[in-house]
Design an enzyme around this catalytic site. Sequence first.
Site, mmCIF file in Angstrom:
data_model
loop_
_atom_site.group_PDB
_atom_site.id
_atom_site.type_symbol
_atom_site.label_atom_id
_atom_site.label_comp_id
_atom_site.label_asym_id
_atom_site.label_seq_id
_atom_site.Cartn_x
_atom_site.Cartn_y
_atom_site.Cartn_z
ATOM 1 C CB THR A 40 46.954 39.924 38.017
ATOM 2 O OG1 THR A 40 47.035 39.955 39.455
ATOM 3 C CG2 THR A 40 47.962 40.915 37.448
ATOM 4 N N GLY A 41 44.204 41.371 39.293
ATOM 5 C CA GLY A 41 43.707 42.541 39.993
ATOM 6 C C GLY A 41 42.353 42.271 40.613
ATOM 7 N N GLY A 43 35.932 35.170 40.431
ATOM 8 C CA GLY A 43 36.473 36.402 39.870
ATOM 9 C C GLY A 43 36.673 36.330 38.375
ATOM 10 C CG ASP A 44 39.804 38.758 36.659
ATOM 11 O OD1 ASP A 44 39.964 38.605 37.890
ATOM 12 O OD2 ASP A 44 40.737 39.041 35.893
ATOM 13 C CB THR A 71 46.020 36.430 40.245
ATOM 14 O OG1 THR A 71 44.891 36.442 41.116
ATOM 15 C CG2 THR A 71 45.614 35.816 38.917
ATOM 16 N N GLY A 93 38.965 41.369 40.505
ATOM 17 C CA GLY A 93 38.247 40.654 39.464
ATOM 18 C C GLY A 93 36.913 41.231 39.068
ATOM 19 N NE ARG A 102 35.570 37.454 43.749
ATOM 20 C CZ ARG A 102 36.805 37.586 43.295
ATOM 21 N NH1 ARG A 102 37.654 36.585 43.391
ATOM 22 N NH2 ARG A 102 37.195 38.712 42.738
#
Length: 345
Positions: A259-260, A238-239, A208, A262, A236
């Site tokens: 980043t990671g 994510g964040d 990301t 989410g 799906r």
Amino acid sequence: MKLNLYLISFLLIAMSCKKQTETEPPSEASEKPSFSIVIHGGAGTILRENMSEEKETEYRKVLEEAIKTGHTILKNGGTSLDAVEKTINILEDSPLFNAGRGAVFTFEGTNEHDASIMDGKTLNAGASAGTSTVKNPINLARAVMEKSPHVMLSGKGAETFAEEQGLELVDPSYFSTESKLKSLERVKTKNDVSLFYDDELKASKLGTVGCVALDKNGNLAAGTSTGGMTNKRWGRIGDSPIIGAGTYANNNTCAVSSTGWGEYFIRGMVAYDISALMAYKNLTLKEAAKEVVQNKLPNIDDGQGVGGIIAIDKNGNMVMEFNTPGMFRATMNDNGELYVGMFKD
């Protein structure tokens, strides 16, 4: 003779100083810089022993190109929003990162992109989710912010809006890269829903991209762009496109890009939480980022909250905090001092 010795000594000291700025992360600014910029290319299991010299050079080259693009904009008096957008464009166009061109594959074998951007001056924001034909999703996020009454658009509706705004659209095959397809195949061989918690999948979310910037007018901006997680299903999201989780900017506090994993960044509202700790508890950016990333995030679901953030506060202080073995990252300040990092050390 004595003059020559003085000259040689001066040159050695100068070279030593230059090397230091390229290999050591910046400390807190003693004077408020007129502008600064930070980028990330994802956090995860990035180990020196697993990366060839050639691959490290590739990553370093793109990270430098990206941050220098934004730095030039800021140096010439451009806005933090322009710097964030154009910097992320470089990262989206590279197949190395999980964004734009290099997005990972879904369970169905497609590529779906999420992105967001936020203006710290106005708190205006824009985001897009689940698109597969928009070449640069961060451009779509900005268009949503500036050209629509909404904050987030998704799927086909977002792509229709992108076309109406004249953004560049591509055939979905543009996003297909061999390395990301192999990642999908490796994950799918496990043939188990539990793979959502598998170490292989954790590593596959790597890449990301994000950028935060402070411009000469004192305005902050943040942006994030991603292809999500390998083998994701059921639409799906994510964040990265969620304001407050993956992206947040407020001139009163800071600008953050995450980043990671989410799901945990959403539950922790990581980007906003850092800003809130600064606003309500008077923590410094460094203190707030450490508290959230190293203490609060890992405590969600027994240590599943892995990843990192980049951030800049209103005074130009820069932070790159992560709880993983590595994070692709780079900074530049108004003196042109460049730092590029990948590994924890």
